[in-house]
Design an enzyme around this catalytic site. Structure first.
Site, short mmCIF file in Angstrom:
data_model
loop_
_atom_site.label_atom_id
_atom_site.label_comp_id
_atom_site.label_asym_id
_atom_site.label_seq_id
_atom_site.Cartn_x
_atom_site.Cartn_y
_atom_site.Cartn_z
N CYS A 71 0.82 -1.22 0.00
CA CYS A 71 0.00 0.00 0.00
C CYS A 71 0.85 1.27 0.00
O CYS A 71 0.34 2.37 -0.20
CB CYS A 71 -0.94 0.01 1.19
SG CYS A 71 -1.97 -1.47 1.27
N HIS A 104 -3.19 6.94 2.62
CA HIS A 104 -3.65 5.67 2.05
C HIS A 104 -4.99 5.32 2.72
O HIS A 104 -5.12 5.41 3.95
CB HIS A 104 -2.60 4.59 2.31
CG HIS A 104 -3.12 3.21 2.12
ND1 HIS A 104 -3.78 2.84 0.98
CD2 HIS A 104 -3.10 2.12 2.94
CE1 HIS A 104 -4.14 1.57 1.10
NE2 HIS A 104 -3.74 1.12 2.27
N ASN A 106 -10.06 -0.30 0.55
CA ASN A 106 -8.61 -0.15 0.48
C ASN A 106 -8.13 -0.69 -0.87
O ASN A 106 -8.14 -1.90 -1.09
CB ASN A 106 -8.01 -0.94 1.65
CG ASN A 106 -6.50 -0.96 1.65
OD1 ASN A 106 -5.86 -0.65 0.65
ND2 ASN A 106 -5.92 -1.36 2.76
O1 UT7 Z 1 -3.07 -1.11 3.91
C1 UT7 Z 1 -3.01 -1.65 5.19
C2 UT7 Z 1 -4.03 -2.74 5.21
N1 UT7 Z 1 -4.45 -3.17 6.51
C3 UT7 Z 1 -5.15 -2.40 7.37
O2 UT7 Z 1 -5.38 -1.24 7.22
C4 UT7 Z 1 -5.65 -3.15 8.60
C5 UT7 Z 1 -5.70 -2.30 9.83
N2 UT7 Z 1 -6.55 -2.95 10.80
C6 UT7 Z 1 -7.90 -2.77 10.78
O3 UT7 Z 1 -8.43 -2.04 9.98
C7 UT7 Z 1 -8.69 -3.48 11.84
O4 UT7 Z 1 -7.84 -4.19 12.72
C8 UT7 Z 1 -9.78 -4.45 11.27
C9 UT7 Z 1 -10.86 -3.65 10.55
C10 UT7 Z 1 -9.13 -5.46 10.32
C11 UT7 Z 1 -10.44 -5.22 12.41
O5 UT7 Z 1 -11.01 -4.29 13.32
P1 UT7 Z 1 -10.72 -4.44 14.88
O6 UT7 Z 1 -11.46 -3.34 15.54
O7 UT7 Z 1 -9.23 -4.53 15.09
O8 UT7 Z 1 -11.45 -5.81 15.19
P2 UT7 Z 1 -10.80 -7.12 15.86
O9 UT7 Z 1 -9.95 -7.85 14.90
O10 UT7 Z 1 -10.26 -6.77 17.21
O11 UT7 Z 1 -12.11 -8.00 16.09
C12 UT7 Z 1 -13.13 -7.59 17.05
C13 UT7 Z 1 -14.26 -8.59 16.96
C14 UT7 Z 1 -13.79 -10.05 17.01
O12 UT7 Z 1 -14.78 -10.79 17.68
P3 UT7 Z 1 -14.62 -11.17 19.23
O13 UT7 Z 1 -13.34 -11.96 19.31
O14 UT7 Z 1 -14.52 -9.85 19.95
O15 UT7 Z 1 -15.86 -11.96 19.52
C15 UT7 Z 1 -13.77 -10.45 15.56
O16 UT7 Z 1 -13.95 -11.83 15.38
O17 UT7 Z 1 -14.95 -8.43 15.71
C16 UT7 Z 1 -14.97 -9.70 15.02
N3 UT7 Z 1 -14.87 -9.41 13.60
C17 UT7 Z 1 -15.94 -9.16 12.83
N4 UT7 Z 1 -17.26 -9.13 13.11
C18 UT7 Z 1 -18.10 -8.84 12.11
C19 UT7 Z 1 -13.74 -9.30 12.83
N5 UT7 Z 1 -14.08 -9.01 11.56
C20 UT7 Z 1 -15.44 -8.92 11.54
C21 UT7 Z 1 -16.39 -8.63 10.53
N6 UT7 Z 1 -17.69 -8.60 10.87
N7 UT7 Z 1 -16.02 -8.37 9.27
#
Ligand code: UT7
Length: 323
Positions: free
Chosen positions: A112, A250, A280
């Site tokens: 990215c 980005h 993204n």
């Molecule tokens: O160019 C660089 C590319 N990468 C990025 O920019 C990634 C940067 N990171 C992020 O944007 C975030 O970490 C994410 C959007 C990927 C995830 O958001 P988060 O607030 O860090 O969520 P998390 O991974 O801590 O997950 C929280 C909860 C989990 O459930 P439990 O364990 O709390 O029950 C996940 O299983 O949300 C759940 N979860 C979802 N629920 C519904 C994870 N993805 C999803 C989803 N829909 N798509």
């Protein structure tokens, strides 16, 4: 040392729109969760278009605007991690299509951050006097490397391309760059693959994804390196944040942008955002944003803008440019 001027902007997006509701039919997610955690509402997904085709269309638009002839282009750099082929480069495919017979062409892969790295290379070539007119493109078909069943990944990415033509000028214009990498964190965000894999079978999306990511680690990394890059660019250009008209990050996650704005006490309106519509698009996100800003009459001569990328590698960096 030569100064740099932007002569043209262009972008190209596949017409096929995949909304959050569409994704909620194939994975356990909701529109509400995705919008709240990322700001993304929909993304473009290629059905037939290849990386080189999107790159070529974006390049043609930028070239039209620049009023240059294709034969005036000295260098084409395509930032992509999802090329049609490992060789020939996407740059050479674009060269053939637009007829840029005098250009040297290559691809650059920095995930990215690719567009920022490519722009930095272009700035150095122009400043050294080797090349005068450079076409820089960010183009990605991320949809082909995504596991559509992985809800931590598939909600984030989209396809598209953007292009910029920059040129040497005798006008007084500021241009600074700052770039860094950290290969010790290579495992945090990675992908295998090419843009030619067919992810539609009988008009249904199927998974052939190879991208893996530690989302939380990338989130924290992004917040830290964006702040570092803004601070370094301002220090190098001897400017302060009030001198900057637009910051184009980005487009990864609304919360990353909000965090940076709060931490540095910058009005969030200074950060252009279109991730709600495109998700993204990796190396393509910054030039797509720039073209959209230009189309919306937001870019004016004399304005100072910052372009900041971050992503797999890990890699990060920024460009400060006076338009
Ligand atoms: O160019 C660089 C590319 N990468 C990025 O920019 C990634 C940067 N990171 C992020 O944007 C975030 O970490 C994410 C959007 C990927 C995830 O958001 P988060 O607030 O860090 O969520 P998390 O991974 O801590 O997950 C929280 C909860 C989990 O459930 P439990 O364990 O709390 O029950 C996940 O299983 O949300 C759940 N979860 C979802 N629920 C519904 C994870 N993805 C999803 C989803 N829909 N798509």
């Amino acid at each position: 040392m030569k100064n740099i001027k932007v002569l043209g902007y262009g972008s190209s997006l596949p017409p096929n729109i995949v909304t959050n509701d569409d994704l909620s039919k194939i994975i356990d997610t909701t529109d509400e969760w995705i919008v709240k955690r990322t700001g993304i509402k929909e993304r473009r997904v290629s059905k037939d278009e290849t990386t080189a085709e999107l790159a070529t269309e974006a390049a043609r638009k930028a070239l039209d605007m620049s009023k240059l002839e294709a034969s005036d282009i000295d260098l084409i750099i395509v930032a992509t991690s999802t090329p049609d082929y490992f060789f020939p480069s996407t740059g050479c495919l674009v060269q053939k299509e637009i007829g840029a017979i005098n250009a040297t062409c290559f691809d650059l892969a920095a995930a990215c951050t690719g567009f920022v790295y490519a722009m930095d290379v272009a700035l150095q070539y122009i400043k050294s006097g080797k090349f005068r007119n450079v076409l820089i493109i960010g183009a990605e078909i991320m949809s082909k490397v995504i596991d559509w069943k992985d809800r931590g990944i598939s909600i984030l990415f989209g396809d598209g391309a953007g292009a910029l033509i920059i040129s040497a000028t005798t006008e007084e214009k500021i241009s600074e760059s700052y770039t860094k990498s950290d290969g010790t964190k290579a495992d945090v965000l990675k992908v295998l693959g090419t843009s030619l894999i067919d992810i539609y079978e009988n008009d249904k999306m199927i998974s052939r994804g190879t991208i893996t990511m530690n989302g939380q680690e990338v989130f924290k990394f992004a917040c830290n390196v964006i702040i570092e890059t803004i601070t370094e660019l301002l220090r190098k250009a001897i400017l302060n944040i009030d001198d900057i008209d637009h910051i184009v990050l980005h487009q990864a996650n609304y919360r990353i942008i909000e965090y940076v704005a709060n931490k540095l006490n910058i009005n969030i309106k200074k950060f252009f955002m279109n991730l709600d519509r495109y998700g993204n698009t990796s190396a393509a996100s910054i030039p797509i944003a720039l073209d959209e800003m230009y189309q919306n009459d937001m870019l004016k001569s004399g304005q100072k803008i910052m372009l900041i990328g971050f992503g797999g590698g890990l890699t990060w960096g920024g460009i400060l440019l006076e338009l």
